[in-house]
Design an enzyme around this catalytic site. Structure first.
Site, PDB file in Angstrom:
ATOM      1  N   ARG A  33      -5.476  -8.153 -10.370  1.00 34.56           N
ATOM      2  CA  ARG A  33      -5.924  -9.596 -10.944  1.00 34.56           C
ATOM      3  C   ARG A  33      -7.344  -9.396 -11.099  1.00 34.56           C
ATOM      4  NH1 ARG A  33      -9.187 -10.277  -6.740  1.00 34.56           N
ATOM      5  NH2 ARG A  33      -8.532  -9.633  -4.759  1.00 34.56           N
ATOM      6  N   HIS A  43     -15.157  -6.729   6.458  1.00 38.49           N
ATOM      7  CA  HIS A  43     -14.012  -5.883   5.689  1.00 38.49           C
ATOM      8  C   HIS A  43     -13.994  -6.464   4.291  1.00 38.49           C
ATOM      9  CE1 HIS A  43     -13.075  -3.103   8.672  1.00 38.49           C
ATOM     10  NE2 HIS A  43     -12.554  -3.863   9.430  1.00 38.49           N
ATOM     11  N   GLU A  72      -3.866   6.567   8.590  1.00 35.83           N
ATOM     12  CA  GLU A  72      -4.726   7.391   7.649  1.00 35.83           C
ATOM     13  C   GLU A  72      -5.799   7.758   8.364  1.00 35.83           C
ATOM     14  OE1 GLU A  72      -4.292   5.386   3.292  1.00 35.83           O
ATOM     15  OE2 GLU A  72      -6.170   4.855   4.463  1.00 35.83           O
ATOM     16  N   LYS A  88       0.842  -1.196  -0.010  1.00 35.43           N
ATOM     17  CA  LYS A  88       0.062   0.089   0.082  1.00 35.43           C
ATOM     18  C   LYS A  88       0.889   1.256  -0.076  1.00 35.43           C
ATOM     19  CE  LYS A  88      -4.349  -1.796   1.947  1.00 35.43           C
ATOM     20  NZ  LYS A  88      -3.982  -3.273   1.743  1.00 35.43           N
TER      21      LYS A  88
END
Length: 500
Positions: free
Chosen positions: A295, A238, A203, A119
């Site tokens: 993908r 999630h 974040e 990330k």
């Protein structure tokens, strides 16, 4: 220079293996299935032209065995490998090993997978483009006190996230500074145990987030297009359960801007193949780059429904070195598609996976209904893999029509022997928040309790009748011979039968 693919091995199982093989058959490409001992009788094994057992049930001893898979390719003169999703699909070392073995990897370059697999690496790669980012730390946290100061500057609540994370693992919400140290320890510990990498960053936490992603296609000649968005905000743990295309809330202007950003993300890593750029969208419809999945996504069918583009076919063309023939200005959204994931899970028990045998398994049919699955009646749900039984997709001229078709299809889907997410998905389809489009990733926490399923029509008598009908039908059928074989390679009878 282009290289024709004549034989392709699918390094996967179940519904996605079948999905890829069906497109290959349409293209005249022979297919090879691999399977574990637990999947010996699976439909994808019988459907392929050839099939090879690669090991015991645990994926670490079968579907993740890079050397064994490549050895199979060499023995059977395979040209290319399609990884599907999950397993080795985003493993840069696997993609590199495939390339070094002289085979074609139907996917992006190992370098792109590596870059977007982190990330933090992804954020750094796209930083030169004008792409909105969630405020936070640009690098992994090395100084905890400095990280606390950053958190105070951007304002609580914040997220601590694993750089190598996914599926909600290594992620912690911190509501106030007093919780920072404890949640940091938990995030780092989970990141190490899940990914072998304890790097984390912070974040700003978007309090009412929507999860919206953009499908992209890029060729090996520098051409990149986007195929609009998918809304994936109804999630549990999630992970997505309901997806649709297009989103109910994006304006044409926001859609175009998100598409531009997604194409730039792909361009930042020299991407080719099919990929997905994920964004977080707040309640004011501001969007922020989240990550890129290098993908084919589980939910790719809804994009295929609204665009008419076979994404697997395009992946194969791109892997062969052919340039894209689809132009951005030729694409348009036609109608609306909804997908639900039918998991062997108990929604009344915190969505815990369920195991058992599919005593009844009857798929819904009719106009606008598509079922991508890898199971048949009488099969057992293995404990070794993801518990998804099928993907149910409906398509309509409008969102309302697609939702109504989905409710009808859910009611027609007959499954007994295991608990499934079908009742939960029906609840979603009928809920006012979903119908109005005013929902976010907190849908389950806000609206769902096991008690709400009790208010739905009692399906016990219907299921009993369906089970009896299926049993009676089974008694009338001639008994087929066992599909098990001691041969190392199974060869399909499809072409032979077709010529009779």
């Amino acid at each position: 220079m282009t290289t024709a693919i004549r034989k392709l091995l699918v390094a996967n199982r179940g519904e996605i293996a079948l999905r890829v093989m069906r497109t290959c058959r349409e293209m005249g490409i022979r297919t090879v299935a691999i399977y574990s001992e637990a999947d010996r009788l699976s439909p994808h094994v019988r459907y392929a032209d050839e099939a090879v057992c690669v090991g015991p049930p645990p994926s670490s001893e079968s579907y993740l065995q890079t050397d064994v898979i490549i050895d199979v390719c060499k023995k059977l003169a395979v040209d290319a490998i399609h990884p599907g999703y999950g397993f080795l699909s985003e493993n840069a070392n696997f993609a590199r090993a495939v390339r070094e073995a002289g085979l074609i990897f139907v996917g992006p370059s190992p370098e792109a997978i590596e870059m977007m697999g982190s990330k933090l690496g992804a954020k750094a790669a796209v930083s030169t483009y004008n792409i909105p980012m969630v405020p936070g730390t640009p690098d992994a946290i090395s100084d905890r006190e400095a990280a606390k100061r950053t958190a105070a500057e951007i304002g609580y609540p914040i997220l601590i996230k694993a750089s190598a994370g996914g599926g909600g693992k290594g992620m912690r919400i911190v509501q106030m500074e007093q919780e920072f140290d404890e949640q940091m320890e938990r995030a780092v510990s989970e990141a190490i145990s899940s990914f072998g990498d304890g790097s984390v960053f912070i974040e700003k936490y978007v309090t009412s987030p929507r999860h919206v992603e953009i499908q992209v296609l890029g060729d090996q000649h520098g051409n990149i297009i986007h195929l609009f968005e998918r809304e994936c905000s109804v999630q549990r743990r999630h992970q997505k359960v309901v997806e649709e295309a297009p989103s109910a809330v994006l304006t044409p202007e926001i859609r175009a801007e998100m598409g531009r950003c997604a194409v730039d993300v792909a361009r930042a890593c020299g991407y080719y193949g099919a990929g997905t750029v994920e964004f977080i969208v707040d309640d004011q419809l501001n969007f922020y780059f989240l990550e890129m999945n290098t993908r084919l996504q589980v939910e790719h069918p809804v994009t295929e429904q609204i665009t008419g583009v076979d994404l697997v076919k395009q992946m194969i063309y791109i892997a062969e070195g052919k340039p894209l023939t689809i132009k951005q200005d030729e694409l348009e959204i036609k109608g609306h598609a909804v997908e639900i994931r039918v998991y062997a899970e108990d929604p009344a028990n915190n969505f815990l996976p369920d195991v058992g045998t599919l005593h009844t398994y009857v798929r819904p049919q009719g106009n606008g209904v598509r079922v991508d699955d890898g199971f048949e009646q009488g099969m057992a749900i293995p404990i070794y893999y993801d518990p998804m039984i099928a993907k149910l997709i409906t398509y309509g001229a409008t969102r309302e029509e697609a939702i109504e078709k989905m409710i009808r299809a859910i009611d027609e889907y007959q499954i007994s022997g295991v608990q499934t997410t079908l009742p939960f998905c029906r609840f979603v389809m009928e809920h006012e928040a979903f119908r109005s489009g005013q929902f976010d990733t907190h849908f389950v926490q806000r609206y769902f309790t096991p008690q709400v399923l009790q208010a739905q029509p009692d399906a016990t008598e219907t299921q009993l009748a369906a089970t009896l009908a299926a049993w009676l039908l089974d008694q009338r059928k001639p008994k087929a011979e066992s599909a098990a074989t001691s041969l190392p390679v199974q060869r399909s009878k499809w072409k032979e039968n077709r010529l009779r």
